[in-house]
Design a protein around this motif. Structure first.
Motif, PDB file in Angstrom:
ATOM      1  N   ALA A  21      18.493  68.030  30.959  1.00 42.04           N
ATOM      2  CA  ALA A  21      20.227  67.758  30.784  1.00 42.04           C
ATOM      3  C   ALA A  21      19.993  66.590  30.770  1.00 42.04           C
ATOM      4  N   THR A  22      21.030  65.925  29.830  1.00 39.01           N
ATOM      5  CA  THR A  22      21.176  64.221  30.099  1.00 39.01           C
ATOM      6  C   THR A  22      22.824  64.279  29.658  1.00 39.01           C
ATOM      7  N   VAL A  23      23.273  62.473  29.708  1.00 35.19           N
ATOM      8  CA  VAL A  23      24.173  62.146  28.918  1.00 35.19           C
ATOM      9  C   VAL A  23      24.223  60.919  28.572  1.00 35.19           C
ATOM     10  N   THR A  24      24.855  59.791  27.704  1.00 32.74           N
ATOM     11  CA  THR A  24      24.766  58.333  27.584  1.00 32.74           C
ATOM     12  C   THR A  24      26.327  57.988  28.620  1.00 32.74           C
ATOM     13  N   ARG A  25      25.804  57.285  29.184  1.00 35.78           N
ATOM     14  CA  ARG A  25      27.868  56.918  29.842  1.00 35.78           C
ATOM     15  C   ARG A  25      26.645  55.479  30.103  1.00 35.78           C
ATOM     16  N   GLY A  26      28.821  55.396  30.124  1.00 39.27           N
ATOM     17  CA  GLY A  26      28.851  53.297  29.608  1.00 39.27           C
ATOM     18  C   GLY A  26      29.779  53.149  31.211  1.00 39.27           C
ATOM     19  N   SER A  27      30.297  54.029  32.181  1.00 38.53           N
ATOM     20  CA  SER A  27      30.823  53.729  32.801  1.00 38.53           C
ATOM     21  C   SER A  27      30.316  53.946  34.254  1.00 38.53           C
ATOM     22  N   MET A  28      30.349  52.376  34.939  1.00 43.34           N
ATOM     23  CA  MET A  28      29.708  52.666  36.622  1.00 43.34           C
ATOM     24  C   MET A  28      30.533  51.274  36.772  1.00 43.34           C
ATOM     25  N   ASP A  29      30.104  51.020  38.404  1.00 44.84           N
ATOM     26  CA  ASP A  29      29.555  50.058  39.092  1.00 44.84           C
ATOM     27  C   ASP A  29      29.079  48.823  38.823  1.00 44.84           C
ATOM     28  N   PRO A  81      25.029  56.369  39.555  1.00 41.26           N
ATOM     29  CA  PRO A  81      26.570  56.239  38.841  1.00 41.26           C
ATOM     30  C   PRO A  81      27.166  57.986  39.084  1.00 41.26           C
ATOM     31  N   VAL A  82      26.131  58.712  38.964  1.00 42.94           N
ATOM     32  CA  VAL A  82      26.653  60.333  38.705  1.00 42.94           C
ATOM     33  C   VAL A  82      25.551  60.639  39.794  1.00 42.94           C
ATOM     34  N   LYS A  83      26.484  61.267  40.831  1.00 43.53           N
ATOM     35  CA  LYS A  83      25.096  61.193  41.957  1.00 43.53           C
ATOM     36  C   LYS A  83      25.123  63.072  42.150  1.00 43.53           C
ATOM     37  N   GLU A  84      24.877  64.239  41.017  1.00 47.49           N
ATOM     38  CA  GLU A  84      25.227  65.094  41.544  1.00 47.49           C
ATOM     39  C   GLU A  84      24.173  65.474  40.096  1.00 47.49           C
ATOM     40  N   ALA A  85      23.536  64.076  39.263  1.00 46.57           N
ATOM     41  CA  ALA A  85      22.156  64.124  38.907  1.00 46.57           C
ATOM     42  C   ALA A  85      21.039  63.953  39.558  1.00 46.57           C
ATOM     43  N   PRO A  86      19.660  64.251  39.558  1.00 46.00           N
ATOM     44  CA  PRO A  86      18.362  63.834  40.696  1.00 46.00           C
ATOM     45  C   PRO A  86      18.459  62.782  40.566  1.00 46.00           C
ATOM     46  N   VAL A  87      18.154  62.297  39.200  1.00 48.18           N
ATOM     47  CA  VAL A  87      17.833  61.052  38.477  1.00 48.18           C
ATOM     48  C   VAL A  87      18.444  60.210  37.941  1.00 48.18           C
ATOM     49  N   PRO A 128      22.297  59.744  32.903  1.00 47.61           N
ATOM     50  CA  PRO A 128      21.535  60.743  34.091  1.00 47.61           C
ATOM     51  C   PRO A 128      20.699  62.026  33.560  1.00 47.61           C
ATOM     52  N   VAL A 129      19.785  62.541  34.303  1.00 45.25           N
ATOM     53  CA  VAL A 129      18.930  63.222  33.434  1.00 45.25           C
ATOM     54  C   VAL A 129      18.693  64.400  35.292  1.00 45.25           C
ATOM     55  N   GLY A 130      18.714  65.820  34.243  1.00 47.56           N
ATOM     56  CA  GLY A 130      18.505  66.885  35.798  1.00 47.56           C
ATOM     57  C   GLY A 130      18.056  67.957  34.815  1.00 47.56           C
ATOM     58  N   TYR A 131      17.933  68.758  35.692  1.00 45.32           N
ATOM     59  CA  TYR A 131      17.593  70.807  35.132  1.00 45.32           C
ATOM     60  C   TYR A 131      19.278  71.376  35.052  1.00 45.32           C
ATOM     61  N   PHE A 132      19.778  71.906  33.487  1.00 48.52           N
ATOM     62  CA  PHE A 132      20.901  72.763  33.477  1.00 48.52           C
ATOM     63  C   PHE A 132      21.197  73.330  34.869  1.00 48.52           C
ATOM     64  N   ASP A 139      12.974  44.430  25.102  1.00 45.44           N
ATOM     65  CA  ASP A 139      14.241  43.409  25.889  1.00 45.44           C
ATOM     66  C   ASP A 139      15.404  44.319  26.724  1.00 45.44           C
ATOM     67  N   ILE A 140      14.892  45.279  26.760  1.00 38.75           N
ATOM     68  CA  ILE A 140      15.488  46.823  28.108  1.00 38.75           C
ATOM     69  C   ILE A 140      14.640  46.866  28.365  1.00 38.75           C
ATOM     70  N   GLU A 141      15.275  46.874  30.035  1.00 41.99           N
ATOM     71  CA  GLU A 141      13.969  47.039  31.135  1.00 41.99           C
ATOM     72  C   GLU A 141      14.848  48.793  31.628  1.00 41.99           C
ATOM     73  N   VAL A 142      13.786  50.281  31.816  1.00 41.17           N
ATOM     74  CA  VAL A 142      14.322  51.443  32.935  1.00 41.17           C
ATOM     75  C   VAL A 142      14.144  51.283  34.195  1.00 41.17           C
ATOM     76  N   TYR A 143      15.190  51.098  34.979  1.00 41.90           N
ATOM     77  CA  TYR A 143      15.502  51.679  36.020  1.00 41.90           C
ATOM     78  C   TYR A 143      15.933  52.765  36.683  1.00 41.90           C
ATOM     79  N   ALA A 144      14.816  53.343  37.529  1.00 39.02           N
ATOM     80  CA  ALA A 144      15.011  55.242  38.038  1.00 39.02           C
ATOM     81  C   ALA A 144      15.828  54.615  39.023  1.00 39.02           C
ATOM     82  N   ALA A 145      17.421  55.559  38.977  1.00 36.23           N
ATOM     83  CA  ALA A 145      17.304  55.550  40.932  1.00 36.23           C
ATOM     84  C   ALA A 145      18.230  57.222  41.083  1.00 36.23           C
TER      85      ALA A 145
END
Length: 209
Positions: A158-166, A118-124, A187-191, A87-93
């Motif tokens: 590097a990554t972090v799970t977040r619940g805050s978003m529009d 939601p996090v503009k600093e992360a590439p995806v 968000p996911v990216g390089y350190f 039931d979980i779909e993954v979208y890549a922004a």
């Protein structure tokens, strides 16, 4: 080894607003890479700062497969789900738009040319969307999130799970139905420090030649 920017060329096409985003065929997942599971667990952590570098095609392809890809001939996934609802779909922004990850075909399907990260600093930023807002959905989303964490830990991302978003903006831009719900974003990216050190080392080696 040089980074592969095939997928980046497709994404950048949307940024120019001259052509719509195209479907991206991902690389076959490399199931031999990464550290041992226990080491990945010991090094798992949340990181909120990212280098601006885009992910390579290899890292992006393996990341999405690890998150919730198909790992068996019968169509079952890397992430378990209640009653195998999947039931979980993954979208890549990305900066130039967002895609829905189609696990059976291992492709990215274009959804919008808007930057909905939601996090503009992360590439995806991976968005975990439930097909239906059920009692099991948050649990299943958490399992996918942990898959992402362990993959990132194992390969040095590097990554972090977040619940805050529009959520209202995401609901509109991702063209979600009335039953769907965005539960988490990751968000996911390089350190940041590692990427800066790599660039500095590369520049020093080049100047020494």
């Amino acid at each position: 080894m040089k980074k592969m920017w095939i997928w980046c060329l497709l994404i950048c096409a949307g940024a120019a607003q001259a052509a719509p985003l195209a479907t991206v065929t991902l690389l076959t997942p490399d199931k031999t890479r990464g550290t041992a599971v226990m080491q990945a667990l010991s090094e798992r952590k949340s990181t909120r700062q990212f280098a601006p570098d885009k992910l390579t095609m290899r890292d992006l392809s393996d990341l999405l497969w690890a998150a919730n890809g198909v790992n068996r001939p019968d169509g079952k996934r890397t992430a378990p789900s209640a009653l195998n609802r999947q039931d979980i779909e993954v979208y890549a922004a990305f900066e130039a738009g967002a895609y829905r990850y189609d696990a059976p075909s291992h492709t990215l399907m274009p959804v919008t040319e808007q930057d909905v990260r939601p996090v503009k600093e992360a590439p995806v930023v991976l968005l975990l969307v439930a097909k239906e807002d059920t009692d099991y959905a948050p649990i299943d989303a958490g399992i996918v999130a942990q898959n992402i964490y362990l993959f990132c830990s194992g390969v040095g991302l590097a990554t972090v799970t977040r619940g805050s978003m529009d959520t209202e903006k995401l609901y509109k831009e991702l063209k979600l139905t009335g039953k769907q719900k965005v539960i988490l974003n990751q968000p996911v990216g390089y350190f940041k420090k590692a990427a800066e050190a790599f660039k500095q080392d590369k520049a020093e080696k080049k100047s020494a030649q």
